[in-house]
Design a protein around this motif. Structure first.
Motif, PDB file in Angstrom:
ATOM      1  N   ASP A  58       0.832  -1.203   0.000  1.00  0.00           N
ATOM      2  CA  ASP A  58       0.000   0.000   0.000  1.00  0.00           C
ATOM      3  C   ASP A  58       0.871   1.260   0.000  1.00  0.00           C
ATOM      4  O   ASP A  58       0.590   2.234  -0.722  1.00  0.00           O
ATOM      5  N   ILE A  59       1.936   1.234   0.818  1.00  0.00           N
ATOM      6  CA  ILE A  59       2.856   2.374   0.874  1.00  0.00           C
ATOM      7  C   ILE A  59       3.551   2.555  -0.469  1.00  0.00           C
ATOM      8  O   ILE A  59       3.684   3.683  -0.972  1.00  0.00           O
ATOM      9  N   ALA A  60       4.005   1.463  -1.061  1.00  0.00           N
ATOM     10  CA  ALA A  60       4.707   1.538  -2.353  1.00  0.00           C
ATOM     11  C   ALA A  60       3.808   2.118  -3.437  1.00  0.00           C
ATOM     12  O   ALA A  60       4.249   2.925  -4.268  1.00  0.00           O
ATOM     13  N   ARG A  61       2.530   1.703  -3.450  1.00  0.00           N
ATOM     14  CA  ARG A  61       1.598   2.267  -4.439  1.00  0.00           C
ATOM     15  C   ARG A  61       1.511   3.788  -4.272  1.00  0.00           C
ATOM     16  O   ARG A  61       1.546   4.535  -5.260  1.00  0.00           O
ATOM     17  N   ASN A  62       1.376   4.230  -3.041  1.00  0.00           N
ATOM     18  CA  ASN A  62       1.250   5.662  -2.793  1.00  0.00           C
ATOM     19  C   ASN A  62       2.531   6.413  -3.122  1.00  0.00           C
ATOM     20  O   ASN A  62       2.479   7.556  -3.594  1.00  0.00           O
ATOM     21  N   HIS A  63       3.691   5.796  -2.883  1.00  0.00           N
ATOM     22  CA  HIS A  63       4.948   6.496  -3.159  1.00  0.00           C
ATOM     23  C   HIS A  63       5.159   6.667  -4.663  1.00  0.00           C
ATOM     24  O   HIS A  63       5.496   7.759  -5.133  1.00  0.00           O
ATOM     25  N   THR A  64       4.942   5.607  -5.428  1.00  0.00           N
ATOM     26  CA  THR A  64       5.078   5.729  -6.881  1.00  0.00           C
ATOM     27  C   THR A  64       4.032   6.702  -7.434  1.00  0.00           C
ATOM     28  O   THR A  64       4.322   7.492  -8.342  1.00  0.00           O
ATOM     29  N   ALA A  65       2.824   6.660  -6.880  1.00  0.00           N
ATOM     30  CA  ALA A  65       1.781   7.600  -7.314  1.00  0.00           C
ATOM     31  C   ALA A  65       2.183   9.039  -7.041  1.00  0.00           C
ATOM     32  O   ALA A  65       1.855   9.954  -7.803  1.00  0.00           O
ATOM     33  N   THR A  66       2.925   9.274  -5.941  1.00  0.00           N
ATOM     34  CA  THR A  66       3.400  10.617  -5.623  1.00  0.00           C
ATOM     35  C   THR A  66       4.333  11.125  -6.722  1.00  0.00           C
ATOM     36  O   THR A  66       4.266  12.293  -7.120  1.00  0.00           O
ATOM     37  N   HIS A  67       5.206  10.250  -7.228  1.00  0.00           N
ATOM     38  CA  HIS A  67       6.099  10.640  -8.324  1.00  0.00           C
ATOM     39  C   HIS A  67       5.303  10.943  -9.593  1.00  0.00           C
ATOM     40  O   HIS A  67       5.598  11.908 -10.314  1.00  0.00           O
ATOM     41  N   LEU A  68       4.299  10.108  -9.869  1.00  0.00           N
ATOM     42  CA  LEU A  68       3.446  10.368 -11.041  1.00  0.00           C
ATOM     43  C   LEU A  68       2.705  11.696 -10.876  1.00  0.00           C
ATOM     44  O   LEU A  68       2.542  12.455 -11.845  1.00  0.00           O
ATOM     45  N   LEU A  69       2.265  11.978  -9.663  1.00  0.00           N
ATOM     46  CA  LEU A  69       1.539  13.224  -9.395  1.00  0.00           C
ATOM     47  C   LEU A  69       2.435  14.431  -9.643  1.00  0.00           C
ATOM     48  O   LEU A  69       2.011  15.405 -10.273  1.00  0.00           O
ATOM     49  N   GLN A  70       3.679  14.394  -9.150  1.00  0.00           N
ATOM     50  CA  GLN A  70       4.569  15.529  -9.368  1.00  0.00           C
ATOM     51  C   GLN A  70       4.831  15.753 -10.864  1.00  0.00           C
ATOM     52  O   GLN A  70       4.829  16.889 -11.328  1.00  0.00           O
ATOM     53  N   ALA A  71       5.014  14.665 -11.599  1.00  0.00           N
ATOM     54  CA  ALA A  71       5.235  14.784 -13.047  1.00  0.00           C
ATOM     55  C   ALA A  71       4.021  15.401 -13.733  1.00  0.00           C
ATOM     56  O   ALA A  71       4.151  16.253 -14.615  1.00  0.00           O
ATOM     57  N   ALA A  72       2.820  14.998 -13.312  1.00  0.00           N
ATOM     58  CA  ALA A  72       1.592  15.549 -13.905  1.00  0.00           C
ATOM     59  C   ALA A  72       1.423  17.021 -13.545  1.00  0.00           C
ATOM     60  O   ALA A  72       1.022  17.841 -14.382  1.00  0.00           O
ATOM     61  N   ARG A  99      -2.997   6.739   2.609  1.00  0.00           N
ATOM     62  CA  ARG A  99      -3.147   7.926   1.776  1.00  0.00           C
ATOM     63  C   ARG A  99      -1.780   8.494   1.433  1.00  0.00           C
ATOM     64  O   ARG A  99      -0.765   8.098   2.007  1.00  0.00           O
ATOM     65  N   LEU A 100      -1.782   9.438   0.519  1.00  0.00           N
ATOM     66  CA  LEU A 100      -0.578  10.216   0.233  1.00  0.00           C
ATOM     67  C   LEU A 100      -0.935  11.695   0.309  1.00  0.00           C
ATOM     68  O   LEU A 100      -2.077  12.091   0.042  1.00  0.00           O
ATOM     69  N   ARG A 101       0.042  12.481   0.722  1.00  0.00           N
ATOM     70  CA  ARG A 101      -0.123  13.932   0.792  1.00  0.00           C
ATOM     71  C   ARG A 101       1.080  14.557   0.110  1.00  0.00           C
ATOM     72  O   ARG A 101       2.216  14.185   0.378  1.00  0.00           O
ATOM     73  N   PHE A 102       0.807  15.526  -0.772  1.00  0.00           N
ATOM     74  CA  PHE A 102       1.894  16.148  -1.535  1.00  0.00           C
ATOM     75  C   PHE A 102       1.751  17.664  -1.463  1.00  0.00           C
ATOM     76  O   PHE A 102       0.740  18.221  -1.890  1.00  0.00           O
ATOM     77  N   ASP A 103       2.756  18.322  -0.874  1.00  0.00           N
ATOM     78  CA  ASP A 103       2.771  19.784  -0.780  1.00  0.00           C
ATOM     79  C   ASP A 103       3.718  20.324  -1.843  1.00  0.00           C
ATOM     80  O   ASP A 103       4.824  19.790  -2.022  1.00  0.00           O
ATOM     81  N   PHE A 104       3.297  21.391  -2.514  1.00  0.00           N
ATOM     82  CA  PHE A 104       4.117  21.895  -3.620  1.00  0.00           C
ATOM     83  C   PHE A 104       3.942  23.398  -3.770  1.00  0.00           C
ATOM     84  O   PHE A 104       2.981  23.992  -3.266  1.00  0.00           O
ATOM     85  N   SER A 105       4.903  24.014  -4.453  1.00  0.00           N
ATOM     86  CA  SER A 105       4.869  25.459  -4.668  1.00  0.00           C
ATOM     87  C   SER A 105       4.027  25.785  -5.889  1.00  0.00           C
ATOM     88  O   SER A 105       4.229  25.232  -6.968  1.00  0.00           O
ATOM     89  N   HIS A 106       3.063  26.674  -5.705  1.00  0.00           N
ATOM     90  CA  HIS A 106       2.243  27.177  -6.817  1.00  0.00           C
ATOM     91  C   HIS A 106       1.478  28.379  -6.297  1.00  0.00           C
ATOM     92  O   HIS A 106       0.858  28.308  -5.232  1.00  0.00           O
ATOM     93  N   LEU A 107       1.504  29.476  -7.025  1.00  0.00           N
ATOM     94  CA  LEU A 107       1.007  30.742  -6.490  1.00  0.00           C
ATOM     95  C   LEU A 107      -0.511  30.903  -6.537  1.00  0.00           C
ATOM     96  O   LEU A 107      -1.082  31.598  -5.715  1.00  0.00           O
ATOM     97  N   THR A 108      -1.171  30.288  -7.509  1.00  0.00           N
ATOM     98  CA  THR A 108      -2.602  30.519  -7.686  1.00  0.00           C
ATOM     99  C   THR A 108      -3.393  29.243  -7.436  1.00  0.00           C
ATOM    100  O   THR A 108      -2.842  28.136  -7.426  1.00  0.00           O
ATOM    101  N   ALA A 109      -4.690  29.414  -7.237  1.00  0.00           N
ATOM    102  CA  ALA A 109      -5.559  28.257  -7.038  1.00  0.00           C
ATOM    103  C   ALA A 109      -5.597  27.409  -8.316  1.00  0.00           C
ATOM    104  O   ALA A 109      -5.447  27.916  -9.422  1.00  0.00           O
ATOM    105  N   ILE A 110      -5.776  26.126  -8.135  1.00  0.00           N
ATOM    106  CA  ILE A 110      -5.846  25.211  -9.275  1.00  0.00           C
ATOM    107  C   ILE A 110      -7.303  25.078  -9.703  1.00  0.00           C
ATOM    108  O   ILE A 110      -8.178  24.789  -8.881  1.00  0.00           O
ATOM    109  N   SER A 111      -7.571  25.284 -10.968  1.00  0.00           N
ATOM    110  CA  SER A 111      -8.943  25.210 -11.472  1.00  0.00           C
ATOM    111  C   SER A 111      -9.405  23.758 -11.526  1.00  0.00           C
ATOM    112  O   SER A 111      -8.595  22.823 -11.517  1.00  0.00           O
ATOM    113  N   LYS A 112     -10.717  23.581 -11.591  1.00  0.00           N
ATOM    114  CA  LYS A 112     -11.259  22.224 -11.669  1.00  0.00           C
ATOM    115  C   LYS A 112     -10.789  21.540 -12.950  1.00  0.00           C
ATOM    116  O   LYS A 112     -10.469  20.347 -12.952  1.00  0.00           O
TER     117      LYS A 112
END
Length: 890
Positions: free
Chosen positions: A571-585, A605-618
């Motif tokens: 379960d942890i491995a799935r979330n960790h690889t998904a985190t890398h896919l999320l950052q790439a996306a 679960r996974l939680r990913f904090d990242f730098s971005h100045l504006t809100a993300i649209s739907k």
């Protein structure tokens, strides 16, 4: 010689003296809780001095970017700066005072060709060794001065660390500069002397209690201020007249229409803006974002201060982002992170400046009013409580309040302000007490017991990338409660176990530690968490298994089977690889400015904090979601490789913000050719198809320029979908429709409800108009002022305000307080007509006291305010207070 020439000359000089030139570290220190920001070149050398790490070479040299807030109020004079570059040469137990002094003398006289007669030297009071070394290079005794600890003993960079006596080289601008007193010496602040180089002889380690113990081997730590040296080399007495600052001054003058050198006050503002702009650009480029605490507050403080001084130059529009561009163009060739993050720096500066400009005028007016009142009452200072009120209520920085007050010759009680801030923190701590988990406490105990006097060899070999169980030997064991070393543990005892090799992953890099069991025959420890001791990196150090003996007895020396909980690890491995896919996306959809600022990879679960100045649209979020799942369906291979760090970065691998890496690193690649490549020591699936499904659960802001995405994968995603479908089916059943029809039926029901609310509001307004006529007869006279304080039928706050407006229009001049019970709680609306404000009547103050009777609170403006309470039974008592308040004030 320009600043670039000095920088190059210094590094090449020491390179020829067998020093390895190392790049500047980030302004954000890594793994050093004693420091907020990097304050000296020695910061990244500190682990080598303490024997916690092995340097690549015992002789090192660097040009380190530094930031100190201690001199912020002196910025604008000839030499004090917040951001600066420090040239340094270091010896980690190699050479000492004779070589350090001889090479310093050689560099300043032969390479920089400074006139020897212009140089003075200071040493620590009893440092005869340094005195003799200076005499050996031919330095005249009469210009070697001895000073005490305040001037010539260099303390640790933080609350603890290496320290020792120092020797400083000062440049003498001549007797015609400065105070002109015969007794003027290098420790005089008149401006005649400029300290250009400090040679620190680090002989001691100072602990948190201030106790100093000799280091096993003494070290050398030197710091030459590039800006001050540039002033000397360019024949200037001020750093602002050097090539480092002149382009900035010119651009600020272009943007403000000022002429540098024409007016002393304007010049000071221009210099402060120029100086702060350098720090602003470098802090943001190193990942710091404006906030109200820590590093972010330092950035916000200097950015707002620069904005404030821009206003002093009558600059009302945002302009600091354009000044930051000059910083990038001037220094980007030395510090490539400025160029890499150029657009991000510009956006952060512009966003923060626009936000502050919106409140600056109002803030200045409030401070000016407070200053006028203090002066009018004959006070010599602005009270700390008032400074806190301006900060807490209106968000106006205490530093700018002090700037304005000083301009009116009024002191500021900053100690009182700090005391009020501490009271606020204490209130917050009372409301939300934070407890440290037993795991963290245990880590501290284990760490304290495992730190040896000398670095240990490899303690635990990690084999968990390739297998989830292995035979291993128990190297040592500690009792969790006491932290004491034990030889064996029986059933029920909580222990910390170190094995010679383990498949258990120790908590690191955002990934939680493994759980499982350690078994020998019929004896067993249930492992509830796994952490790393403070040694080394992923391939070195002690991996500590925290758990409890549940069967039999386990002893040091036992050969055991270490078995990881397989389902949880997957379960942890799935979330960790998904985190890398999320950052790439994220980088594909939002741009390459996105960078990781934190993460949590847990089984659920996974939680990913990242730098971005504006809100993300739907639409953007949907695209990110689709990209991750598309790459899961493609079943891309996930592979790792260990290569040199420089090669990994050159190939485009993403490194983690604030992380410091060794010479070789592990790179996780997804796809062939890789669509994602990150430096990572965590555990992953072998192909993306094993993730199954990726679902974004939430996306939110967690601070200025910071966003957070939480998501689930695999089994948890399946459960999440099942729960949501169950909710939808339950709603459909309540609506007596199918799930597909439920949305349209709810929309129709919402429209019907809105229409009913509109009709109800219309009836309430009609009722309020009729009520007003009846209320007018309840008006009383108090000290010649019309007062209407009465209870009205249950009404919402908008209806109360409408009734208040009608009453005010009819009464013309009055104090109006309406009370009602709505949803079981008392509510109040207060109005004071403009003609009564001069009498000291204030709607916000009145309603605050009235609501207080019912256990509530509130406030607002002078003419209109509202409040809520708790005890509806005290509504009449509260309204009865109104006449007394008017009688007292009016």
């Amino acid at each position: 010689m320009t600043s670039d020439g000095i920088r190059e000359a210094f590094l090449s000089f020491f390179e020829k003296k067998q020093h390895e030139v190392i790049p500047s570290s980030s302004l954000v220190p890594r793994d050093d809780p004693t420091l907020l920001l990097t304050t000296a070149g020695m910061v990244q050398i500190k682990p080598y001095f303490l024997g916690l790490a092995v340097p690549p070479n015992p002789r090192l040299a660097s040009c380190q970017k530094c930031f100190r807030t201690t001199d912020i109020d002196s910025v604008g004079d000839a030499k004090h700066l917040t951001f600066f570059e420090m040239l340094g040469n270091f010896s980690v137990g190699d050479y000492f005072k004779p070589e350090a002094i001889a090479w310093a003398w050689e560099f300043v006289t032969q390479r920089l060709k400074l006139p020897p007669e212009r140089l003075w030297v200071s040493i620590y009071l009893d440092d005869d060794e340094a005195f003799n070394c200076w005499r050996e290079v031919g330095f005249p005794e009469k210009r070697i001065l001895r000073f005490g600890e305040e001037d010539n003993f260099w303390g640790p960079a933080g609350d603890s660390g290496p320290c020792g006596p120092c020797s400083e080289i000062h440049y003498d601008f001549g007797e015609d500069v400065g105070c002109g007193r015969p007794e003027c010496k290098p420790n005089c602040d008149c401006g005649r002397f400029s300290e250009i180089w400090n040679l620190v002889f680090t002989q001691y380690n100072q602990d948190l209690d201030g106790k100093r113990t000799p280091l096993p081997r003494p070290n050398i730590d030197t710091g030459m201020g590039l800006e001050r040296t540039a002033a000397v080399m360019e024949g200037k007495t001020s750093v602002y007249e050097t090539d480092l600052f002149l382009p900035l001054l010119a651009r600020i003058c272009d943007l403000t229409g000022e002429e540098y050198g024409r007016d002393e006050v304007a010049d000071q503002a221009i210099k402060i803006i120029a100086e702060h702009s350098r720090g602003i650009a470098f802090l943001i480029a190193d990942g710091v974002l404006p906030s109200n605490e820590g590093k972010g507050y330092v950035l916000r403080r200097i950015l707002r201060r620069a904005c404030f001084f821009g206003r002093k130059l009558d600059k009302e529009e945002p302009f600091l982002s354009e000044v930051a561009e000059v910083v990038v163009s001037k220094m980007g060739h030395v510090y490539p992170e400025l160029v890499t993050n150029q657009s991000f720096v510009r956006e952060v500066v512009k966003t923060e400046e626009e936000k502050f400009i919106g409140t600056l005028d109002a803030g200045i007016n409030l401070v000016e009013k407070a200053v006028d009142e203090a002066i009018g009452r004959g006070r010599k200072y602005l009270a700390g409580e008032e400074v806190f009120r301006l900060y807490d209520t209106y968000g106006f920085p205490s530093e700018l309040t002090a700037e304005i007050a000083r301009g009116r010759n009024l002191a500021v009680d900053l100690e009182g302000f700090k005391a009020e801030m501490e009271k606020q923190r204490e209130r917050a701590r009372t409301v939300q007490k934070l407890s440290v988990s037993g795991v963290i406490e245990m880590k501290g105990k284990v760490h304290a017991k495992l730190i040896p006097p000398e670095p240990l060899p490899q303690l635990t070999k990690f084999v968990g990338y390739g297998k989830l169980s292995s035979s291993s030997k128990v190297n040592c064991m500690l009792d969790q409660e006491s932290g004491d070393s034990i030889m064996s543990a029986e059933k029920g005892r909580k222990v910390a176990v170190v094995l010679d090799e383990t498949p258990f992953y120790g908590e690191m890099g955002g990934q939680v530690g493994d759980t499982g069991k350690i078994v020998v025959n019929s004896n067993q420890i249930d492992v509830t968490n796994t952490v790393w001791s403070p040694f080394g990196n992923l391939a070195e150090g002690a991996i500590v298994h925290l758990g409890q003996v549940v069967k039999g007895t386990i002893s040091v020396g036992d050969i055991v089977e270490a078995e990881v909980d397989v389902d949880r690890r997957l379960d942890i491995a799935r979330n960790h690889t998904a985190t890398h896919l999320l950052q790439a996306a994220l980088r594909q959809v939002l741009g390459n400015r996105v960078s990781q600022r934190g993460s949590l990879v847990a089984p659920g679960r996974l939680r990913f904090d990242f730098s971005h100045l504006t809100a993300i649209s739907k639409q953007q979020l949907d695209e990110i979601h689709h990209l991750v799942n598309e790459r899961i369906r493609q079943n891309l291979p996930v592979k790792s490789k260990v290569i040199p760090y420089k090669q990994a970065i050159a190939e485009g691998a993403i490194a983690l913000f604030e992380e410091k890496y060794g010479e070789t690193v592990r790179v996780m690649e997804i796809g062939e050719p890789p669509m994602s490549a990150e430096l990572c020591g965590g555990t992953h699936v072998e192909s993306t198809g094993e993730i199954g499904l990726f679902l974004i659960v939430s996306e939110s802001s967690i601070g200025t320029g910071l966003r957070r995405i939480e998501a689930v994968t695999g089994r948890e995603a399946e459960a999440f979908l099942g729960e949501r479908l169950g909710i939808l089916e339950a709603i459909a059943e309540e609506m007596r429709s199918s799930p597909l029809e439920a949305r349209e039926k709810m929309k129709a029901l919402a429209a019907e409800l809105a229409a009913e609310r509109k009709r109800s509001a219309s009836l309430q307004r009609e009722l309020s108009r009729n009520t007003v006529e009846a209320l007018l007869g309840q008006t009383e006279q108090v000290n010649g002022i019309k007062v209407l304080a009465t209870k009205v039928p249950s009404s919402s706050m908008p209806v109360l305000r409408e009734m208040g407006d009608l009453l005010r229009d009819r009464l013309k001049s009055a104090v109006i307080v309406l009370g009602t019970v709505y949803d079981g709680k008392p509510g109040f609306m207060t109005m004071v007509t403009p003609d009564l404000l001069d009498k000291g009547l204030h709607a916000g103050e009145i309603v605050k006291q009235v609501a207080g009777v019912t256990g509530g609170s509130g406030g607002g403006k002078a003419e209109m305010a509202q409040a809520g309470g708790r005890d509806k039974n005290k509504l009449d008592e509260a309204l009865g207070l109104v006449k007394k308040l008017v009688q007292k004030i009016g």
